[in-house]
Design an enzyme around this catalytic site. Structure first.
Site, PDB file in Angstrom:
ATOM      1  N   ILE A  37       0.884  -1.168   0.000  1.00 17.51           N
ATOM      2  CA  ILE A  37       0.000   0.000   0.000  1.00 17.51           C
ATOM      3  C   ILE A  37       0.920   1.215   0.000  1.00 17.51           C
ATOM      4  CG2 ILE A  37      -0.201  -0.099   2.543  1.00 17.51           C
ATOM      5  CD1 ILE A  37      -2.979   1.135   2.324  1.00 17.51           C
ATOM      6  N   SER A  38       0.633   2.197  -0.848  1.00 19.62           N
ATOM      7  CA  SER A  38       1.514   3.365  -0.947  1.00 19.62           C
ATOM      8  C   SER A  38       1.573   4.113   0.378  1.00 19.62           C
ATOM      9  CB  SER A  38       1.040   4.324  -2.042  1.00 19.62           C
ATOM     10  OG  SER A  38       1.102   3.713  -3.309  1.00 19.62           O
ATOM     11  N   GLN A  39       2.707   4.769   0.581  1.00 18.80           N
ATOM     12  CA  GLN A  39       2.927   5.616   1.748  1.00 18.80           C
ATOM     13  C   GLN A  39       1.952   6.813   1.664  1.00 18.80           C
ATOM     14  OE1 GLN A  39       6.914   6.938   1.423  1.00 18.80           O
ATOM     15  NE2 GLN A  39       6.849   8.184   3.275  1.00 18.80           N
TER      16      GLN A  39
END
Ligand code: SAH
Length: 188
Positions: A37-39
């Site tokens: 999951i992207s930052q």
């Protein structure tokens, strides 16, 4: 844009219980199939560069956990998102449905885009493309913008691509980021 991020409960997008209590840290976490999951900073950065208006048609490549997609739904985009890993596509379709986010999710290869839904007002790629995916630029409306991390390995340049009304393309570099690779030629 920050208000939209505030309305999306990130812990519901992280299944691995080893990480759920860290869901509000500014970090990327595993979501299965070797993906992340992207930052939050990256999600905010890409969402901001899009300069969205409500109702715009947006194509996302790399649905992953659905978190970025949910944030763009909260910003009132009409979302189309493509995921290459079938288990992630299935899991996220169920999750976004349960949470009440209405997005058009597709299992397939992001390099192809979605020709029958083109053109899009905005395109966002959330995996690292080795080279500029030209097909996606073809599916961008004149006057539209795309935000695409381009580069090999885990060092990408965030490129903001603006398609002028005459169809010409302008590219601005917006910093360096680290993404999982955009898979090419993956078997099924
Ligand atoms: N936007 C996601 C980020 C997930 S990481 C989120 O908010 O969670 C990037 C995702 O891109 C991964 O799920 C990976 O499987 C997917 N991906 C990689 N190559 C792809 C391709 N060619 N087409 C579509 N999705 C791809």
């Amino acid at each position: 844009m920050l208000a939209a991020i505030g309305t999306v409960p990130r812990h519901l997008f992280i299944d691995d219980t080893a990480f759920t209590d860290r869901a509000y840290e500014d970090a990327a976490f595993p979501i299965g199939c070797g993906q992340t999951i992207s930052q939050p900073y990256t999600v905010a950065f890409q969402s901001e560069l899009l300069q969205l208006s409500p109702g715009m048609k947006v194509l996302e490549i790399g649905t992953g956990s659905g978190y970025q997609c949910a944030v763009l739904c909260a910003m009132k985009a009409k979302m189309f998102s493509i995921e290459r890993q079938r288990p992630l596509y299935l899991m996220t379709r169920e999750r976004l449905g349960k949470l009440g986010f209405k997005a058009n999710l597709t299992y397939g290869d992001g390099y192809a885009g979605i020709p029958r839904e083109a053109p899009f007002d905005r395109v966002i790629v959330t995996c690292g493309a080795a080279a500029m995916p030209e097909t996606l630029l073809d599916q961008l409306k004149p006057g539209g913008r795309a935000v695409i991390p381009v580069g090999e390995g885990n060092d990408q340049r965030m490129l903001l691509v603006i398609k002028n009304l005459d169809g010409s393309i302008m590219v601005e570099e917006k910093g360096r980021f680290r993404f999982v690779p955009m898979l090419a030629d993956k078997a099924s």
